[in-house]
Design a protein around this motif. Structure first.
Motif, PDB file in Angstrom:
ATOM      1  N   ALA A   1      62.811   2.731 -18.881  1.00 56.90           N
ATOM      2  CA  ALA A   1      63.425   1.909 -18.803  1.00 56.90           C
ATOM      3  C   ALA A   1      63.847   0.136 -18.692  1.00 56.90           C
ATOM      4  CB  ALA A   1      64.038   2.440 -16.747  1.00 56.90           C
ATOM      5  N   ASN A   2      65.420  -0.448 -19.014  1.00 50.98           N
ATOM      6  CA  ASN A   2      64.864  -1.320 -18.713  1.00 50.98           C
ATOM      7  C   ASN A   2      64.243  -2.426 -18.170  1.00 50.98           C
ATOM      8  OD1 ASN A   2      65.968  -1.849 -21.378  1.00 50.98           O
ATOM      9  ND2 ASN A   2      67.985  -1.237 -21.195  1.00 50.98           N
ATOM     10  N   TRP A   3      63.892  -1.943 -16.924  1.00 52.39           N
ATOM     11  CA  TRP A   3      63.437  -2.927 -15.836  1.00 52.39           C
ATOM     12  C   TRP A   3      62.255  -2.598 -15.641  1.00 52.39           C
ATOM     13  CZ3 TRP A   3      61.024   0.053 -12.910  1.00 52.39           C
ATOM     14  CH2 TRP A   3      61.125   1.962 -12.526  1.00 52.39           C
ATOM     15  N   SER A   4      61.618  -1.330 -16.303  1.00 46.00           N
ATOM     16  CA  SER A   4      60.395  -1.432 -16.790  1.00 46.00           C
ATOM     17  C   SER A   4      59.942  -2.360 -17.386  1.00 46.00           C
ATOM     18  CB  SER A   4      59.643   0.101 -16.783  1.00 46.00           C
ATOM     19  OG  SER A   4      58.672   0.224 -17.002  1.00 46.00           O
ATOM     20  N   PRO A   5      58.334  -3.015 -17.190  1.00 39.85           N
ATOM     21  CA  PRO A   5      57.598  -3.455 -17.631  1.00 39.85           C
ATOM     22  C   PRO A   5      56.491  -2.854 -18.932  1.00 39.85           C
ATOM     23  CG  PRO A   5      57.189  -4.612 -15.089  1.00 39.85           C
ATOM     24  CD  PRO A   5      57.797  -4.211 -15.475  1.00 39.85           C
ATOM     25  N   GLU A   6      56.027  -1.968 -18.180  1.00 38.06           N
ATOM     26  CA  GLU A   6      55.643  -1.163 -19.244  1.00 38.06           C
ATOM     27  C   GLU A   6      55.805  -0.466 -20.070  1.00 38.06           C
ATOM     28  OE1 GLU A   6      55.689  -0.584 -16.108  1.00 38.06           O
ATOM     29  OE2 GLU A   6      54.062  -1.322 -15.031  1.00 38.06           O
TER      30      GLU A   6
ATOM     31  N   ASN B   1      60.835  11.780 -13.829  1.00 41.11           N
ATOM     32  CA  ASN B   1      60.567  10.988 -12.293  1.00 41.11           C
ATOM     33  C   ASN B   1      60.776   9.200 -12.311  1.00 41.11           C
ATOM     34  OD1 ASN B   1      60.822   9.821  -9.795  1.00 41.11           O
ATOM     35  ND2 ASN B   1      59.765  11.832  -9.110  1.00 41.11           N
ATOM     36  N   PRO B   2      61.968   8.455 -12.057  1.00 43.54           N
ATOM     37  CA  PRO B   2      61.838   7.450 -12.952  1.00 43.54           C
ATOM     38  C   PRO B   2      61.790   6.679 -11.586  1.00 43.54           C
ATOM     39  CG  PRO B   2      64.439   7.674 -12.007  1.00 43.54           C
ATOM     40  CD  PRO B   2      63.454   9.475 -12.152  1.00 43.54           C
ATOM     41  N   SER B   3      61.132   7.105 -10.723  1.00 46.96           N
ATOM     42  CA  SER B   3      60.813   6.066  -9.686  1.00 46.96           C
ATOM     43  C   SER B   3      59.506   5.311  -9.859  1.00 46.96           C
ATOM     44  CB  SER B   3      60.320   6.906  -8.058  1.00 46.96           C
ATOM     45  OG  SER B   3      60.254   6.024  -7.268  1.00 46.96           O
ATOM     46  N   PRO B   4      58.923   4.230  -9.632  1.00 46.85           N
ATOM     47  CA  PRO B   4      58.270   3.139  -9.663  1.00 46.85           C
ATOM     48  C   PRO B   4      56.521   4.249  -8.876  1.00 46.85           C
ATOM     49  CG  PRO B   4      59.926   1.975  -9.575  1.00 46.85           C
ATOM     50  CD  PRO B   4      60.202   2.954  -8.396  1.00 46.85           C
ATOM     51  N   LEU B   5      56.994   4.279  -8.075  1.00 53.58           N
ATOM     52  CA  LEU B   5      55.669   4.997  -6.994  1.00 53.58           C
ATOM     53  C   LEU B   5      55.021   5.743  -8.295  1.00 53.58           C
ATOM     54  CD1 LEU B   5      57.509   5.244  -3.167  1.00 53.58           C
ATOM     55  CD2 LEU B   5      55.357   3.451  -5.132  1.00 53.58           C
ATOM     56  N   CYS B   6      56.039   6.989  -9.154  1.00 54.71           N
ATOM     57  CA  CYS B   6      54.992   7.763 -10.035  1.00 54.71           C
ATOM     58  C   CYS B   6      54.934   7.580 -10.815  1.00 54.71           C
ATOM     59  CB  CYS B   6      56.471   8.786 -10.080  1.00 54.71           C
ATOM     60  SG  CYS B   6      57.445   9.424  -8.422  1.00 54.71           S
ATOM     61  N   LYS B   7      55.205   6.681 -11.474  1.00 51.09           N
ATOM     62  CA  LYS B   7      54.377   5.267 -12.566  1.00 51.09           C
ATOM     63  C   LYS B   7      54.364   6.714 -13.737  1.00 51.09           C
ATOM     64  CE  LYS B   7      51.475   2.804  -9.605  1.00 51.09           C
ATOM     65  NZ  LYS B   7      50.094   2.765 -10.032  1.00 51.09           N
TER      66      LYS B   7
ATOM     67  N   ASP C   1      50.149  15.079 -12.027  1.00 55.22           N
ATOM     68  CA  ASP C   1      50.090  15.729 -11.113  1.00 55.22           C
ATOM     69  C   ASP C   1      51.183  17.097  -9.973  1.00 55.22           C
ATOM     70  OD1 ASP C   1      50.777  14.734  -9.242  1.00 55.22           O
ATOM     71  OD2 ASP C   1      48.387  13.352  -9.279  1.00 55.22           O
ATOM     72  N   LYS C   2      50.131  17.554  -9.404  1.00 53.77           N
ATOM     73  CA  LYS C   2      51.415  18.408  -8.145  1.00 53.77           C
ATOM     74  C   LYS C   2      51.642  17.867  -7.298  1.00 53.77           C
ATOM     75  CE  LYS C   2      47.772  22.099  -8.441  1.00 53.77           C
ATOM     76  NZ  LYS C   2      47.049  23.595  -7.603  1.00 53.77           N
ATOM     77  N   SER C   3      51.578  16.370  -6.918  1.00 52.71           N
ATOM     78  CA  SER C   3      51.851  15.249  -6.049  1.00 52.71           C
ATOM     79  C   SER C   3      53.128  14.628  -6.597  1.00 52.71           C
ATOM     80  CB  SER C   3      51.469  14.104  -5.304  1.00 52.71           C
ATOM     81  OG  SER C   3      50.856  13.948  -6.786  1.00 52.71           O
ATOM     82  N   GLY C   4      52.946  14.895  -8.255  1.00 51.32           N
ATOM     83  CA  GLY C   4      54.825  14.443  -9.142  1.00 51.32           C
ATOM     84  C   GLY C   4      53.854  12.756  -9.316  1.00 51.32           C
ATOM     85  N   ARG C   5      53.053  12.152  -9.351  1.00 49.83           N
ATOM     86  CA  ARG C   5      52.491  11.523  -9.994  1.00 49.83           C
ATOM     87  C   ARG C   5      51.874  11.682 -11.587  1.00 49.83           C
ATOM     88  NH1 ARG C   5      51.816   6.615  -6.342  1.00 49.83           N
ATOM     89  NH2 ARG C   5      49.486   5.958  -7.803  1.00 49.83           N
ATOM     90  N   ALA C   6      52.103  10.303 -12.082  1.00 47.67           N
ATOM     91  CA  ALA C   6      51.355  10.278 -13.910  1.00 47.67           C
ATOM     92  C   ALA C   6      50.089   9.875 -13.426  1.00 47.67           C
ATOM     93  CB  ALA C   6      52.226  10.116 -14.780  1.00 47.67           C
ATOM     94  N   ILE C   7      49.081  11.214 -14.076  1.00 45.25           N
ATOM     95  CA  ILE C   7      47.425  11.157 -14.446  1.00 45.25           C
ATOM     96  C   ILE C   7      47.546   9.286 -15.369  1.00 45.25           C
ATOM     97  CG2 ILE C   7      45.485  12.156 -15.155  1.00 45.25           C
ATOM     98  CD1 ILE C   7      47.190  14.711 -14.317  1.00 45.25           C
TER      99      ILE C   7
END
Length: 310
Positions: free
Chosen positions: A164-169, A209-215, A236-242
């Motif tokens: 995504a263009n808005w993501s600094p990463e 998942n494009p959410s910034p919280l999921c990274k 992981d199971k919670s949907g967050r990136a490792i």
């Protein structure tokens, strides 16, 4: 030691930094990062600023301002230990310098603090980091073309970045991914990108998942015939990136790019799809340990069979 290493890397990349300042984003960021030192040392302005110095010299830093600047330097060095590219190093310096300027301006005068904070907000809204526009061998997909292109030839392996263009990463990773495409692109190994800021349906189909919280941005997927073989980062199971570092070395190692590239260079249109298999699928299975009882049972089973053969 970290300060010396940062200074050496800055001097090494000085020609590249010189070119950056032709771009409005980096030039304005530099000016805003040194705004307070300029105001504090500028004749005609510094005389009207309060100071806690014993000699009442309002055109020099007082002890509290020196403490804030030293604390800023310590934070920048700690953050830059995890930085990978030069863009990340410079971005951390600009970010925390602006934070320090906000604190220093509010400490001196509330009106100056509000003015500087307003300028930061306007800068954030109107001036975006420049998008990478260098050479690359990358095909850009939409949500209507990605499935068709990935399944067109089952022999071709694709490495697709969801960004995504808005993501600094994602902006930091763009030159790394482009450099990989220049080195490894061939007839049987292709590189692609999908902007999930515009094509959210593609992100949903490929479970990004494009959410910034999921990274989860950026996400790299290795696909063949439309089928996913590998992805980074893992989720992981919670949907967050490792946590995983998007360095060129990590991508080459984890995706086994060197061996896949050597295999794909021999790819020709006359080969059957089954003959081009990724090395990920050919990894040998781990040998399972056998118990002594199992070995005895196997020997007993082999004995009658050998008698029958006789």
């Amino acid at each position: 030691m970290g300060l010396i290493r940062g200074l050496v890397s800055t001097l090494y990349c000085l020609p590249k930094l010189y070119k950056w300042f032709y771009r409005p984003y980096y030039l304005l960021s530099l000016l805003m990062s040194v705004a307070f030192p300029i105001v504090r040392s500028c004749p005609g302005l510094c005389e009207h600023l309060p100071s806690q110095r014993d000699d009442s010299n309002s055109c020099a830093f007082d002890w509290r301002e020196v403490e804030i600047l030293m604390f800023l330097s310590a934070i920048v060095m700690m953050k830059n230990r995890r930085a990978i590219t030069l863009e990340q190093h410079v971005g951390n310096i600009f970010l925390f310098s602006k934070v320090a300027n906000v604190v220093l301006f509010f400490r001196v005068d509330l009106r100056l603090g509000l003015l500087y904070l307003t300028l930061c907000v306007v800068f954030l809204i109107t001036c975006k980091p420049p998008i990478y526009m260098g050479p690359e061998f990358i095909k850009y997909f939409s949500d209507s073309t990605i499935d068709e292109e990935l399944r067109r030839d089952g022999r071709v392996i694709w490495i697709v970045e969801f960004y995504a263009n808005w993501s600094p990463e994602c902006q930091t990773f763009a030159p790394i991914f482009a450099d990989l495409s220049l080195k490894y692109d061939c007839l049987g190994l292709k590189f692609g990108k999908v902007d999930i800021g515009q094509y959210a349906a593609a992100a949903e189909r490929y479970k990004v998942n494009p959410s910034p919280l999921c990274k989860q941005l950026p996400s790299l997927l290795l696909l063949q015939g439309g089928r996913e073989l590998m992805r980074r980062p893992l989720v992981d199971k919670s949907g967050r990136a490792i946590g995983w570092s998007f360095t060129e070395e990590n991508i080459i190692r984890d995706f086994n790019l060197n061996e896949i590239f050597q295999r794909c260079k021999k790819f020709s249109k006359g080969e059957k799809p089954e003959e081009l298999k990724t090395l990920l699928q050919e990894a040998p299975e781990e040998e399972q340990p056998h118990d002594e009882d199992d070995e005895e049972d196997e020997e007993e089973e082999e004995e009658p069979e050998s008698k029958k053969d006789k």
